[in-house]
Design an enzyme around this catalytic site. Structure first.
Site, PDB file in Angstrom:
ATOM      1  N   GLU A  54       0.081  -1.122   5.649  1.00 48.76           N
ATOM      2  CA  GLU A  54       1.131  -0.743   6.593  1.00 48.76           C
ATOM      3  C   GLU A  54       1.097   0.752   6.887  1.00 48.76           C
ATOM      4  O   GLU A  54       1.353   1.182   8.015  1.00 48.76           O
ATOM      5  CB  GLU A  54       2.505  -1.144   6.029  1.00 48.76           C
ATOM      6  CG  GLU A  54       3.663  -0.990   7.018  1.00 48.76           C
ATOM      7  CD  GLU A  54       4.367   0.358   6.975  1.00 48.76           C
ATOM      8  OE1 GLU A  54       5.292   0.581   7.781  1.00 48.76           O
ATOM      9  OE2 GLU A  54       4.004   1.212   6.123  1.00 48.76           O
ATOM     10  N   ASP A 112       0.836  -1.199   0.000  1.00 53.35           N
ATOM     11  CA  ASP A 112       0.000   0.000   0.000  1.00 53.35           C
ATOM     12  C   ASP A 112       0.870   1.248   0.000  1.00 53.35           C
ATOM     13  O   ASP A 112       2.071   1.188   0.308  1.00 53.35           O
ATOM     14  CB  ASP A 112      -0.937   0.011   1.212  1.00 53.35           C
ATOM     15  CG  ASP A 112      -0.197   0.182   2.534  1.00 53.35           C
ATOM     16  OD1 ASP A 112       0.813  -0.528   2.743  1.00 53.35           O
ATOM     17  OD2 ASP A 112      -0.622   1.012   3.359  1.00 53.35           O
TER      18      ASP A 112
END
Length: 413
Positions: free
Chosen positions: A178, A83
């Site tokens: 994350e 991400d």
């Protein structure tokens, strides 16, 4: 060794896929678009020859490079997240390749006068003569942490293609979310099955980190009372003014822009408000556990004082811990840091061992039973339009992964 163009092509194929995570979502992954890269990565791991490739219902990806030696050695892992940060848009990333960087200003976007300058970003001076990949000034790049993914996939591909390099069993893991503090929340450590792992999520070439912030998020909610402004005397309570009082009462110099090294901070990153209600969203960071706890108490005490002054409950503080300093979990197994340091030195890379002014999946994984130091991925200026990565740093990081794999069979455990 590893082809420069191959690294560039792989990295660009990742960063041009939008994977921005969404802190307002309760799903995993937090944004549906993260599946686009997750599915691509799962297929690519199979295509390069890894085994036991899995992708679960939350988009966590795992794969295995089997051991090619007879002796029993520890299983190690390499982990990155796919991400990108919601701090700045990751949609329609248009990477620019700067060959043989001349050490001068880089015009990212002439139309908007956006310049990446070594006068402001001094780290650029380290990479004169190298190939840089930058943004076009309108998005982030996504080197955090698609550079790490590029390096892991490229290193595994190289090891598959060169069986003469002896290594034990290696596990690979890629995670969503994350950037919003949830990258390890649903990571199955038991299924991963490694004795320890390394996150490839650092910045400058040579970084090796096993100490990070203790972290918490705080939501400060201030309640006001709306009354017609023509008749408001003694009746209106403007929540935005109380919010201003709260903000100004915290230590002025204990913010990210005034701190470095092991110094902690309070960071106000979002304000939403009107007369009736204002919310302040903070993150609290400190390497020292006692100082970390003290910072949380400062915010709670300040809210209590404001409520007492006004003789009513106008302000509420809700604090939630996010992750802790991995140092206490890594220090008992310091050989895992020593091996990474040895690998860097063998490649003539100067190790830079320092605390992380942030967190990685590794900090949470370490407390989940998977000690997990952090190794450089090469990018700079994360989470914004000035993000860049030297291609040579990505190649060096991939070489570090390969060298660590080579060193494991030579050690006694």
């Amino acid at each position: 060794m590893i082809s420069k163009q191959h690294i560039i092509n792989r990295f660009i194929s990742y960063v041009t896929i939008d994977t921005e995570s969404d802190p307002e979502s309760n799903t995993t992954p937090s944004s549906e678009k993260q599946w686009d890269l997750a599915n691509k990565l799962a297929k690519e791991l199979k295509d390069i020859g890894l085994e036991e490739v899995t992708i679960d219902e939350n988009a966590y990806i795992m794969a295995t490079l089997p051991s090619n030696i007879e002796e029993d050695v520890p299983t190690i892992g390499f982990i990155s997240h796919f991400d990108t940060s919601p701090d700045f848009t990751g949609a329609n990333v248009k990477p620019q390749i700067i060959e043989n960087y001349d050490g001068k200003d880089i015009i990212l976007n002439a139309a908007e006068n956006i310049v990446l300058s070594p006068d402001y970003f001094e780290d650029l001076k380290l990479y004169k003569g190298q190939t840089l990949i930058t943004t076009d000034g309108t998005t982030l790049l996504g080197a955090d942490d698609k550079a790490g993914i590029t390096e892991i996939v490229s290193a595994m591909e190289y090891l598959v293609q060169h069986p003469e390099i002896k290594h034990g069993k290696i596990r690979v893991g890629f995670t969503p979310d994350e950037e919003i503090g949830r990258g390890a929340h649903k990571f199955d450590v038991s299924k991963f099955g490694a004795d320890w792992a390394y996150t490839m999520d650092g910045s400058e070439i040579g970084e090796l980190e096993y100490e990070n912030f203790n972290a918490a998020g705080a939501v400060v909610t201030i309640k006001g009372k709306i009354v017609h402004p023509g008749y408001a005397k003694g009746r209106m309570i403007n929540s935005m003014y109380i919010a201003q009082e709260f903000i100004n009462s915290l230590p002025r110099l204990e913010t990210p822009e005034h701190t470095s090294g092991r110094e902690g901070f309070f960071h106000l990153h979002t304000i939403k408000g009107d007369v009736e209600e204002t919310q302040l969203h903070y993150i609290i960071r400190d390497h020292d556990k006692e100082h970390f706890e003290a910072r949380k108490e400062v915010m709670k005490k300040l809210a209590s004082e404001i409520n007492a002054q006004r003789q009513q409950e106008v302000i509420e503080v809700t604090i939630k811990d996010q992750y802790y300093n991995m140092r206490e979990k890594v220090e008992p197994v310091m050989h895992i840091v020593d091996i990474a340091e040895e690998a860097m030195k063998a490649l003539n890379i100067k190790p830079i061992i320092k605390p992380i002014r942030g967190g990685t999946d590794g900090s949470q994984l370490s407390f989940m039973g998977l000690p997990c130091p952090n190794i450089f991925a090469g990018g700079h200026n994360f989470h914004g339009r000035y993000e860049y990565v030297p291609v040579e740093s990505m190649i060096s990081a991939a070489k570090v992964i390969i060298k660590i794999a080579q060193l494991i069979p030579t050690k006694k455990f």
